[in-house]
Design a protein around this motif. Structure first.
Motif, mmCIF file in Angstrom:
data_model
loop_
_atom_site.group_PDB
_atom_site.id
_atom_site.type_symbol
_atom_site.label_atom_id
_atom_site.label_comp_id
_atom_site.label_asym_id
_atom_site.label_seq_id
_atom_site.Cartn_x
_atom_site.Cartn_y
_atom_site.Cartn_z
ATOM 1 N N HIS A 19 0.807 -1.372 0.212
ATOM 2 C CA HIS A 19 0.208 -0.150 -0.119
ATOM 3 C C HIS A 19 0.980 1.531 0.174
ATOM 4 O O HIS A 19 0.368 2.450 -0.512
ATOM 5 N N GLY A 46 -8.293 -3.614 -10.135
ATOM 6 C CA GLY A 46 -8.953 -4.587 -10.797
ATOM 7 C C GLY A 46 -9.585 -6.283 -9.730
ATOM 8 O O GLY A 46 -10.776 -6.607 -9.923
ATOM 9 N N PHE A 47 -8.804 -5.377 -8.646
ATOM 10 C CA PHE A 47 -9.521 -6.925 -7.597
ATOM 11 C C PHE A 47 -9.284 -5.744 -6.794
ATOM 12 O O PHE A 47 -8.878 -5.985 -5.308
ATOM 13 N N TYR A 53 -9.244 -2.931 6.240
ATOM 14 C CA TYR A 53 -9.375 -4.563 6.919
ATOM 15 C C TYR A 53 -9.730 -4.140 8.354
ATOM 16 O O TYR A 53 -10.302 -3.703 8.921
ATOM 17 N N SER A 60 -6.505 -0.780 -0.600
ATOM 18 C CA SER A 60 -6.595 0.215 -2.106
ATOM 19 C C SER A 60 -7.244 0.910 -2.558
ATOM 20 O O SER A 60 -6.823 1.636 -2.737
ATOM 21 N N GLU A 85 -14.736 -5.295 -8.044
ATOM 22 C CA GLU A 85 -14.538 -6.707 -6.473
ATOM 23 C C GLU A 85 -15.737 -7.553 -7.164
ATOM 24 O O GLU A 85 -17.224 -6.512 -6.596
ATOM 25 N N ARG A 90 -18.165 -7.457 -0.353
ATOM 26 C CA ARG A 90 -16.724 -6.764 -0.246
ATOM 27 C C ARG A 90 -17.509 -5.755 -1.038
ATOM 28 O O ARG A 90 -16.831 -4.722 -0.340
ATOM 29 N N PHE A 121 -13.226 -9.247 -12.580
ATOM 30 C CA PHE A 121 -12.337 -8.017 -13.929
ATOM 31 C C PHE A 121 -12.069 -7.896 -15.112
ATOM 32 O O PHE A 121 -12.264 -6.681 -15.501
ATOM 33 N N ASP A 144 -4.674 -7.053 -8.232
ATOM 34 C CA ASP A 144 -4.172 -7.323 -7.112
ATOM 35 C C ASP A 144 -5.086 -8.403 -6.326
ATOM 36 O O ASP A 144 -6.230 -8.489 -5.371
HETATM 37 C C1 LIG Z 1 -5.790 -9.368 -2.627
HETATM 38 S S1 LIG Z 1 -7.722 -8.802 -2.510
HETATM 39 C C2 LIG Z 1 -7.189 -7.212 -3.178
HETATM 40 C C3 LIG Z 1 -7.433 -6.405 -1.492
HETATM 41 C C4 LIG Z 1 -7.460 -5.200 -2.469
HETATM 42 N N1 LIG Z 1 -6.266 -4.579 -4.092
HETATM 43 C C5 LIG Z 1 -6.334 -4.480 -1.159
HETATM 44 O O1 LIG Z 1 -5.261 -3.930 -0.958
HETATM 45 O O2 LIG Z 1 -7.198 -4.030 0.456
HETATM 46 C C6 LIG Z 1 -8.325 -9.426 -3.965
HETATM 47 C C7 LIG Z 1 -9.816 -9.221 -4.087
HETATM 48 O O3 LIG Z 1 -10.466 -9.126 -5.157
HETATM 49 C C8 LIG Z 1 -11.686 -10.238 -5.334
HETATM 50 N N2 LIG Z 1 -11.794 -10.779 -6.272
HETATM 51 C C9 LIG Z 1 -11.592 -11.873 -6.855
HETATM 52 N N3 LIG Z 1 -11.639 -12.713 -8.307
HETATM 53 C C10 LIG Z 1 -12.256 -11.284 -8.450
HETATM 54 C C11 LIG Z 1 -12.162 -11.194 -9.601
HETATM 55 N N4 LIG Z 1 -12.524 -11.970 -10.948
HETATM 56 N N5 LIG Z 1 -12.667 -9.948 -10.217
HETATM 57 C C12 LIG Z 1 -12.616 -9.262 -9.765
HETATM 58 N N6 LIG Z 1 -12.515 -9.159 -7.886
HETATM 59 C C13 LIG Z 1 -12.435 -10.426 -7.425
HETATM 60 C C14 LIG Z 1 -12.151 -10.724 -3.993
HETATM 61 O O4 LIG Z 1 -13.420 -11.034 -3.345
HETATM 62 C C15 LIG Z 1 -11.540 -9.695 -3.085
HETATM 63 O O5 LIG Z 1 -11.741 -8.455 -2.531
#
Ligand SMILES: C[S@@+](CC[C@H](N)C(=O)[O-])C[C@H]1O[C@@H](n2cnc3c(N)ncnc32)[C@H](O)[C@@H]1O
Length: 376
Positions: A19, A46-47, A53, A60, A85, A90, A121, A144
């Motif tokens: 971060h 993208g994720f 937290y 992020s 997401e 979430r 994503f 991520d």
């Molecule tokens: C590692 S976490 C992200 C943490 C966030 N980027 C942060 O740093 O605070 C990954 C997230 O991606 C979501 N996720 C899983 N598959 C996904 C997809 N195909 N597209 C988008 N989000 C997805 C999960 O539900 C999860 O909340």
């Protein structure tokens, strides 16, 4: 870390380092692009996660929005934030966090926040985001995931926009563990954008680990058409590589700024952050840059050769982990120690300074035995 089933989860130390790199980079990226004549700039998470937290720390998307809101100068460009997401729970929490932040922020008519939920994503980017972008719109995409369901083809589409950049969390430990799994062949073909990774699945030990890391970097260049790729290594409590944060860009300035962000996260310049508590195990925060290493790298490339100082600068920025601010200090110390000959320079050059046009010849004799450590 196994993917959590809960809506939020605990913030780990290496996530804080990730971060910190993201925030520092965006602090530079937003003003550079928005004052650089781009009418619109786009950040894609993208994720995105839930935006918060377990302990209330920001996720992020909130970190990215705060980087925008903290800009002192007026941002003239329209700035679009796309948060994707897949998990509706979430995404709902993320919406709450975004709404709370924007409710307490000054009105920003040129800021647009889009939260996409329920689809992944790749689908959202390709169907909903990409078609709205013109060729010249710079995108910064933070990718991520918990696993490896990323598509190199999507990364290539983002990078094809010209001024776009990606910061990708490459889940190295898990990818390495599952590389030979028969059910994952297609997913890995998608991740790497080809099947050359399969020869790595037959390798072993450190050679395999290095090959895997280097292959992803190579794919970002060959498929993603990035000209500059750099990674930051994140280690777990046992000091094993957990994941790599890969940055890919076609702009040298982007690379310079990302290196600054990475150097701040790891002032020793090993570009490694470890959750291990034993300070002897890994380079930790607060150390110094190992400039003897930079001297060895410069000598490895230029020893015995007369070269322009600007050529050394290009080499340092493009091909080493070091920053442009490091190499002049190294050249100065080398000249003082008699390990650098100045072949041609302006008549009144001061010793230890290397203005444009200066030609130098690093000594071939230096083997790196003399420690050279300068505080940053
Ligand atoms: C590692 S976490 C992200 C943490 C966030 N980027 C942060 O740093 O605070 C990954 C997230 O991606 C979501 N996720 C899983 N598959 C996904 C997809 N195909 N597209 C988008 N989000 C997805 C999960 O539900 C999860 O909340």
């Amino acid at each position: 870390m196994a993917a959590p089933k809960t809506t939020t989860w605990a913030l780990e130390e290496h996530t804080k380092a990730k971060h910190a790199i993201l925030r520092r980079y965006l602090d530079a990226w937003i003003p550079i692009l928005s004052h650089g004549g781009f009418p619109r700039i786009v950040f894609v998470d993208g994720f995105a996660g839930p935006g918060v937290y377990d302990d209330g720390s920001d996720g992020s998307p909130i970190i990215a929005l705060n980087a925008y809101l903290a800009q002192a100068a007026t941002i003239s460009a329209e700035v679009d934030f796309h948060f994707v997401e897949v998990d509706p729970g979430r995404a709902a929490l993320l919406k709450q966090a975004v709404d709370a932040l924007l409710a307490s922020a000054p009105r920003c008519p040129r800021l647009k926040v889009h939260i996409h939920s329920g689809r992944g994503f790749d689908e959202v980017y390709n169907a909903d985001i990409h078609p709205t972008l013109g060729q010249g719109v710079p995108v910064f995409a933070f990718i991520d995931p918990f696993g490896w369901r990323i598509s190199m083809a999507t990364i290539a589409r983002i990078m094809a926009l010209g001024s776009s950049e990606v910061l990708v969390n490459f889940m190295f430990e898990e990818i390495n563990r599952f590389l030979a799994h028969p059910d994952q062949v297609e997913n890995f073909d998608t991740l790497f954008g080809g099947d050359e990774w399969r020869r790595i699945a037959r390798m072993e030990g450190q050679a395999r680990r290095n090959a895997l890391r280097d292959h992803f970097a190579e794919r970002l260049k060959s498929v993603g058409r990035a000209t500059h790729v750099r990674h930051f290594e994140m280690r777990n409590r046992r000091s094993q590589v957990d994941y790599y944060l890969f940055f890919a860009t076609r702009k040298r300035k982007g690379l310079v700024k990302m290196k600054e962000a990475m150097w701040k996260a790891d002032p020793a310049g090993a570009f490694t952050f470890s959750d291990a508590t034993d300070p002897n195990q890994m380079v930790m925060f607060g150390a110094e840059a190992d400039l003897a290493r930079l001297e060895r790298e410069i000598c490895g490339r230029f020893a015995g050769e007369a070269c322009l100082v600007s050529e050394i600068e290009t080499f340092v920025i493009d091909e080493t982990a070091f920053r442009d601010s490091h190499y002049k200090g190294v050249l100065k110390a080398m000249e003082k120690a008699g390990r650098l000959e100045v072949v041609a320079a302006k008549p009144r050059r001061r010793r230890g300074t290397f203005p444009e046009g200066t030609v130098v010849r690093p000594s071939p004799a230096y083997g790196g035995a003399i420690p050279l450590r300068l505080a940053l």
